[in-house]
Design a protein around this motif. Structure first.
Motif, PDB file in Angstrom:
ATOM      1  N   LYS A  69       9.248  -7.128   1.018  1.00  0.00           N
ATOM      2  CA  LYS A  69       8.256  -6.170   1.338  1.00  0.00           C
ATOM      3  C   LYS A  69       8.455  -5.245  -0.303  1.00  0.00           C
ATOM      4  O   LYS A  69       7.585  -5.240  -0.598  1.00  0.00           O
ATOM      5  CB  LYS A  69       8.855  -4.497   2.041  1.00  0.00           C
ATOM      6  CG  LYS A  69       8.575  -4.520   3.404  1.00  0.00           C
ATOM      7  CD  LYS A  69       9.097  -3.536   3.460  1.00  0.00           C
ATOM      8  CE  LYS A  69       8.216  -3.559   5.473  1.00  0.00           C
ATOM      9  NZ  LYS A  69       9.189  -2.382   6.323  1.00  0.00           N
ATOM     10  N   ASP A  87       2.511  -6.089  10.431  1.00  0.00           N
ATOM     11  CA  ASP A  87       2.976  -4.762   9.381  1.00  0.00           C
ATOM     12  C   ASP A  87       2.280  -3.940   8.122  1.00  0.00           C
ATOM     13  O   ASP A  87       1.114  -5.178   7.529  1.00  0.00           O
ATOM     14  CB  ASP A  87       4.418  -5.123   8.920  1.00  0.00           C
ATOM     15  CG  ASP A  87       5.369  -4.089   8.060  1.00  0.00           C
ATOM     16  OD1 ASP A  87       4.335  -2.352   8.485  1.00  0.00           O
ATOM     17  OD2 ASP A  87       5.633  -4.048   7.293  1.00  0.00           O
ATOM     18  N   LYS A  88       1.993  -3.273   7.685  1.00  0.00           N
ATOM     19  CA  LYS A  88       0.876  -2.207   7.096  1.00  0.00           C
ATOM     20  C   LYS A  88       1.532  -2.873   5.525  1.00  0.00           C
ATOM     21  O   LYS A  88       2.834  -3.089   5.812  1.00  0.00           O
ATOM     22  CB  LYS A  88       1.125  -1.199   6.850  1.00  0.00           C
ATOM     23  CG  LYS A  88       1.941   0.135   6.695  1.00  0.00           C
ATOM     24  CD  LYS A  88       2.418   1.064   6.666  1.00  0.00           C
ATOM     25  CE  LYS A  88       3.422   2.032   6.331  1.00  0.00           C
ATOM     26  NZ  LYS A  88       3.444   3.454   6.497  1.00  0.00           N
ATOM     27  N   SER A  90       2.944  -3.067   2.213  1.00  0.00           N
ATOM     28  CA  SER A  90       3.706  -2.707   1.206  1.00  0.00           C
ATOM     29  C   SER A  90       3.151  -2.093   0.008  1.00  0.00           C
ATOM     30  O   SER A  90       2.206  -2.874  -0.903  1.00  0.00           O
ATOM     31  CB  SER A  90       5.312  -3.640   0.698  1.00  0.00           C
ATOM     32  OG  SER A  90       4.302  -4.368  -0.036  1.00  0.00           O
TER      33      SER A  90
END
Length: 188
Positions: A69, A87-88, A90
């Motif tokens: 990230k 995952d969204k 960072s």
């Protein structure tokens, strides 16, 4: 990578299924041919310098996920209840994209000339400038709240409620025989 496969082999029978799944994918060559390193260290070395090969990192290791990230432009996959989740992005990735977009719009030398021209003309941003007042929701329209005006009637005229009632005319329909009873006609 080869380092990941070596690490899965060294962990033994507990991760034999994971090793079989990893072998199905294309094996990417890494720079650790002679001396294999841990899987997470190998993956981090492959995404250095802006992730030139556009790799996705799929991991359940939180330490590796936190390190990924911190790098811009590296998508992160993980599994939650038998579902793969992307995952969204960072904050570092979002800032990097924003910077790229602004640099593409106006070249650096033009930005400098714009700043110089603004300073010449006195259009540079001033800290004590006016702020727009935020528009707040208002109440109902004041004209809709007014009481209705009563109509003025002249003294000689009768109000509309007292007007003469009109009598409705009853229609007589002719019967099929063409004969009408006499009593109904006399009433009219």
């Amino acid at each position: 990578s080869r380092c990941v496969l070596k690490e899965l082999e060294s962990l033994g029978k507990a991760l034999y299924g994971a090793k079989l799944i990893a072998q199905r994918f294309q094996v990417q060559n890494c720079s650790h041919h002679k001396e294999p390193v841990s899987g997470s260290a190998c993956l981090l070395s492959m995404i250095e310098e802006g992730n030139p090969h556009h790799f996705f990192i799929a991991t359940q290791d939180q330490d590796l996920a936190n390190k990924v990230k911190k790098k811009a432009g590296v998508p992160l996959l993980f599994i939650i209840q038998n579902t793969m989740v992307l995952d969204k992005p960072s904050p570092k990735s979002l800032a990097f994209v924003q910077k790229l977009q602004t640099n593409q719009l106006v070249p650096e030398h033009q930005k400098q000339s714009i700043v110089e021209l603004k300073e010449k003309e006195g259009l540079a941003k001033q800290e004590g400038g006016k702020r727009r007042k935020r528009k707040r929701p208002g109440g109902p329209n004041p004209l809709s709240c007014l009481k209705k005006k009563k109509k003025k009637t002249q003294e000689g005229q009768e109000p509309s409620a007292e007007k003469k009632k009109r009598r409705k005319r009853k229609r007589n329909r002719a019967k099929a025989g063409g004969v009408q009873p006499m009593e109904k006609n006399e009433e009219e």
